[in-house]
Design an enzyme around this catalytic site. Structure first.
Site, PDB file in Angstrom:
ATOM      1  N   ARG A  40       0.513  -1.684  -0.286  1.00 58.64           N
ATOM      2  CA  ARG A  40       0.064  -0.347   0.122  1.00 58.64           C
ATOM      3  C   ARG A  40       1.175   1.703   0.085  1.00 58.64           C
ATOM      4  NH1 ARG A  40      -5.940  -0.723   0.908  1.00 58.64           N
ATOM      5  NH2 ARG A  40      -6.172  -2.452   0.936  1.00 58.64           N
ATOM      6  N   ARG A  44      -2.989   7.097  -0.104  1.00 58.66           N
ATOM      7  CA  ARG A  44      -3.800   8.518   0.602  1.00 58.66           C
ATOM      8  C   ARG A  44      -2.970   8.601   1.613  1.00 58.66           C
ATOM      9  NH1 ARG A  44      -9.148   5.254   1.300  1.00 58.66           N
ATOM     10  NH2 ARG A  44      -8.576   5.505   3.463  1.00 58.66           N
ATOM     11  N   ARG A  53      -5.846  11.778  -7.473  1.00 58.63           N
ATOM     12  CA  ARG A  53      -7.475  11.072  -7.364  1.00 58.63           C
ATOM     13  C   ARG A  53      -8.412  11.551  -7.732  1.00 58.63           C
ATOM     14  NH1 ARG A  53      -8.753   6.425  -4.846  1.00 58.63           N
ATOM     15  NH2 ARG A  53     -10.801   7.422  -5.863  1.00 58.63           N
ATOM     16  N   ASP A  89      -6.140  -2.823  -7.875  1.00 58.17           N
ATOM     17  CA  ASP A  89      -7.038  -3.602  -6.869  1.00 58.17           C
ATOM     18  C   ASP A  89      -7.275  -4.790  -7.069  1.00 58.17           C
ATOM     19  OD1 ASP A  89      -7.724  -2.240  -4.339  1.00 58.17           O
ATOM     20  OD2 ASP A  89      -9.581  -3.964  -4.948  1.00 58.17           O
ATOM     21  N   TYR A 164     -15.421 -11.482  -0.293  1.00 60.26           N
ATOM     22  CA  TYR A 164     -16.244 -10.287  -0.380  1.00 60.26           C
ATOM     23  C   TYR A 164     -17.150 -10.739  -1.533  1.00 60.26           C
ATOM     24  CZ  TYR A 164     -11.958  -6.835   1.156  1.00 60.26           C
ATOM     25  OH  TYR A 164     -11.427  -6.437   1.790  1.00 60.26           O
TER      26      TYR A 164
HETATM   27  C1  LIG Z   1      -8.119  -6.731   0.554  1.00 61.42           C
HETATM   28  C2  LIG Z   1      -7.358  -5.589  -0.338  1.00 61.42           C
HETATM   29  C3  LIG Z   1      -7.916  -5.324  -1.088  1.00 61.42           C
HETATM   30  N1  LIG Z   1      -7.031  -4.552  -2.137  1.00 61.42           N
HETATM   31  C4  LIG Z   1      -6.087  -5.088  -1.784  1.00 61.42           C
HETATM   32  C5  LIG Z   1      -5.996  -6.092  -1.030  1.00 61.42           C
HETATM   33  C6  LIG Z   1      -4.632  -6.363  -0.238  1.00 61.42           C
HETATM   34  C7  LIG Z   1      -4.007  -5.723   0.168  1.00 61.42           C
HETATM   35  C8  LIG Z   1      -4.605  -5.986   1.516  1.00 61.42           C
HETATM   36  O1  LIG Z   1      -5.212  -6.574   2.519  1.00 61.42           O
HETATM   37  O2  LIG Z   1      -4.289  -4.349   2.254  1.00 61.42           O
HETATM   38  C9  LIG Z   1      -4.982  -4.734  -2.944  1.00 61.42           C
HETATM   39  C10 LIG Z   1      -4.113  -3.389  -2.860  1.00 61.42           C
HETATM   40  N2  LIG Z   1      -5.152  -2.537  -3.131  1.00 61.42           N
HETATM   41  C11 LIG Z   1      -4.107  -1.497  -3.449  1.00 61.42           C
HETATM   42  C12 LIG Z   1      -3.153  -1.963  -4.175  1.00 61.42           C
HETATM   43  C13 LIG Z   1      -2.018  -0.869  -4.323  1.00 61.42           C
HETATM   44  C14 LIG Z   1      -1.451  -0.815  -3.314  1.00 61.42           C
HETATM   45  C15 LIG Z   1       0.375   0.625  -3.910  1.00 61.42           C
HETATM   46  O3  LIG Z   1      -0.308   0.992  -4.766  1.00 61.42           O
HETATM   47  O4  LIG Z   1       0.572   0.918  -3.096  1.00 61.42           O
HETATM   48  C16 LIG Z   1      -2.949  -3.368  -3.887  1.00 61.42           C
HETATM   49  C17 LIG Z   1      -1.850  -3.703  -3.695  1.00 61.42           C
HETATM   50  C18 LIG Z   1      -4.913  -0.268  -3.715  1.00 61.42           C
HETATM   51  C19 LIG Z   1      -5.893   0.665  -3.494  1.00 61.42           C
HETATM   52  N3  LIG Z   1      -7.418  -0.208  -3.068  1.00 61.42           N
HETATM   53  C20 LIG Z   1      -7.623   0.293  -2.393  1.00 61.42           C
HETATM   54  C21 LIG Z   1      -7.454   1.583  -2.324  1.00 61.42           C
HETATM   55  C22 LIG Z   1      -8.253   3.166  -1.149  1.00 61.42           C
HETATM   56  C23 LIG Z   1      -8.674   3.547  -2.599  1.00 61.42           C
HETATM   57  C24 LIG Z   1      -8.587   5.482  -1.675  1.00 61.42           C
HETATM   58  O5  LIG Z   1      -9.490   5.421  -1.419  1.00 61.42           O
HETATM   59  O6  LIG Z   1      -8.156   5.543  -2.355  1.00 61.42           O
HETATM   60  C25 LIG Z   1      -5.770   2.359  -2.707  1.00 61.42           C
HETATM   61  C26 LIG Z   1      -5.194   2.972  -2.242  1.00 61.42           C
HETATM   62  C27 LIG Z   1      -9.447   0.343  -1.906  1.00 61.42           C
HETATM   63  C28 LIG Z   1      -9.211  -0.615  -0.697  1.00 61.42           C
HETATM   64  N4  LIG Z   1      -9.060  -1.805  -1.577  1.00 61.42           N
HETATM   65  C29 LIG Z   1      -9.266  -2.668  -0.790  1.00 61.42           C
HETATM   66  C30 LIG Z   1      -9.691  -2.755   0.562  1.00 61.42           C
HETATM   67  C31 LIG Z   1      -9.820  -3.010   1.705  1.00 61.42           C
HETATM   68  C32 LIG Z   1      -9.713  -1.005  -0.062  1.00 61.42           C
HETATM   69  C33 LIG Z   1      -9.576  -0.048   1.226  1.00 61.42           C
HETATM   70  C34 LIG Z   1      -9.359   0.973   1.821  1.00 61.42           C
HETATM   71  C35 LIG Z   1      -9.201   2.088   2.669  1.00 61.42           C
HETATM   72  O7  LIG Z   1      -9.880   2.629   2.064  1.00 61.42           O
HETATM   73  O8  LIG Z   1      -9.013   1.874   3.473  1.00 61.42           O
HETATM   74  C36 LIG Z   1      -9.057  -4.768  -0.661  1.00 61.42           C
END
Ligand SMILES: Cc1c2[nH]c(c1CCC(=O)O)Cc1[nH]c(c(CCC(=O)O)c1C)Cc1[nH]c(c(CCC(=O)O)c1C)Cc1[nH]c(c(C)c1CCC(=O)O)C2
Length: 359
Positions: A40, A44, A53, A89, A164
């Site tokens: 991650r 944000r 974004r 994602d 999910y």
């Molecule tokens: C469970 C999981 C997800 N997505 C992912 C996982 C496995 C990794 C982990 O366990 O953290 C994988 C993921 N999601 C994202 C990445 C890229 C990471 C990176 O760019 O460094 C990766 C590797 C972007 C993202 N995926 C997401 C965000 C946040 C989007 C935003 O609000 O800007 C990002 C940067 C959205 C997302 N997507 C998911 C969740 C739980 C969330 C909520 C995050 C939050 O809002 O706190 C599902």
């Protein structure tokens, strides 16, 4: 579209990142310092991420190669990490096969019509390479821009994706998921088998476009007991690892709260097992067994403590990793960067790990 000659032969042309510190450590070859990147690392915590974004929904951003390139590069430029991870994602391939999924900020993926029955399962078609031209384009742009810095591709593992799809969003108890796993094992097996195909296809698209390592995220597998994981989840994850093995890229497998599953996650086919902060790396090495690398495992919350505490805890991770003997360790957090984390603390941590681990 048939597999490329490289995949068929198992030979891959060596890209510019082949001799990078990250890929040499992944292959357990001698390295000048321990490589470090952060799950991650894009997201944000970075003001520059929030800026690009603005007004763009998450899944729309994942389908725009220009934004994917910029967002993936932001933490590499800022922190000087040893690897980039593709900005996408785990639910992007589900959207590509027609699932009605959205990502709600601060919540995560939300699925309008959960999959609960065999009739529902018909909505989940196989993923074809031509379904995601925007992924191929984005990876190609990034690999050209990154040069000697490796790009890590990734996907969600079958159990975490299934959770999910069945729950319809994030869950803490996974009751609907486990009800199918325990009570309808044949339907469950069909679902995770279909997800193994979708995940394998998603990873192949990224590898064939130039990703030089992959990480399979089974973030929520820690909800399972070892016997249930072995019986109901491991075969589908193993299919994914087997499917990408001919490409010869390092395969990392990670989940949260998986201390009791580390050995099985290695046996599923990972070359490197990610460890969260609850199990010291020397103990994790005992559980995973010889021949595999480890990735991790600083508690992300440590980054909110003063710098001297961060350095003390990071040094403990490096010392525990020495139990592996060679260089088969990649430094990471025990889970992802948190949105409120100070990005400067991460930049300082990268410099510290490079300095403290210099051979
Ligand atoms: C469970 C999981 C997800 N997505 C992912 C996982 C496995 C990794 C982990 O366990 O953290 C994988 C993921 N999601 C994202 C990445 C890229 C990471 C990176 O760019 O460094 C990766 C590797 C972007 C993202 N995926 C997401 C965000 C946040 C989007 C935003 O609000 O800007 C990002 C940067 C959205 C997302 N997507 C998911 C969740 C739980 C969330 C909520 C995050 C939050 O809002 O706190 C599902």
């Amino acid at each position: 579209m048939s597999e490329t000659p490289a995949a068929q032969s198992g030979q891959r042309p060596r890209g510019a990142a082949y001799d990078s510190v990250f890929l040499r450590a992944a292959r357990n070859e001698p390295v000048p310092h321990t490589p470090v990147w952060f799950m991650r690392q894009a997201g944000r915590s970075l003001p520059e991420y929030l800026k690009v974004r603005e007004g763009v929904p998450m899944l729309d951003a994942c389908m725009r190669p220009d934004l994917v390139q910029e967002i993936t590069l932001q933490p590499v430029r800022r922190h000087k990490v040893d690897a980039a991870i593709f900005f996408s994602d785990i639910v992007v391939p589900l959207k590509a096969v027609g699932i009605d999924v959205e990502i709600k900020g601060g919540v995560g993926p939300v699925i309008a019509d959960p999959i609960r029955t065999r009739a529902d399962l018909q909505r989940l078609r196989p993923l074809e390479p031509d379904d995601m031209p925007y992924i191929t384009e984005a990876v190609g742009l990034l690999v050209a821009e990154l040069g000697a810095t490796p790009l890590i591709g990734f996907a969600g593992a079958p159990f975490t994706l299934a959770s999910y799809l069945i729950e319809g969003g994030p869950s803490k108890s996974y009751e609907n998921t486990k009800a199918m796993m325990y009570g309808e094992p044949e339907l469950w097996a069909e679902l995770v088998d279909r997800l193994a195909q979708i995940t394998s296809a998603f990873l192949k698209i990224q590898i064939e476009a130039g990703a030089s390592a992959v990480q399979l995220f089974d973030s929520w597998a820690g909800a399972l007991a070892p016997d249930e994981y072995r019986r109901s989840v491991m075969p589908a994850s193993a299919k994914v690892f087997d499917a990408v093995e001919p490409f010869g890229v390092p395969r990392i497998h990670f989940g949260v709260n998986t201390g009791e599953l580390l050995g099985l996650m290695g046996q599923a086919g990972a070359d490197i097992v990610g460890v969260d902060w609850r199990v010291p790396l020397d103990e994790a090495a005992n559980r995973v067994g010889p021949g595999k690398g480890l990735q991790g495992n600083l508690d992300p919350a440590v980054l909110y403590a003063p710098t001297h505490v961060v350095e003390t805890k990071a040094r403990e991770v490096l010392h525990a990793a020495q139990a592996l003997g060679g260089s088969h360790h990649i430094f990471n957090l025990g889970h992802g960067v948190m949105p409120t984390m100070d990005p400067d603390a991460l930049t300082r941590l990268v410099a510290f790990v490079h300095e403290a681990s210099a051979r």
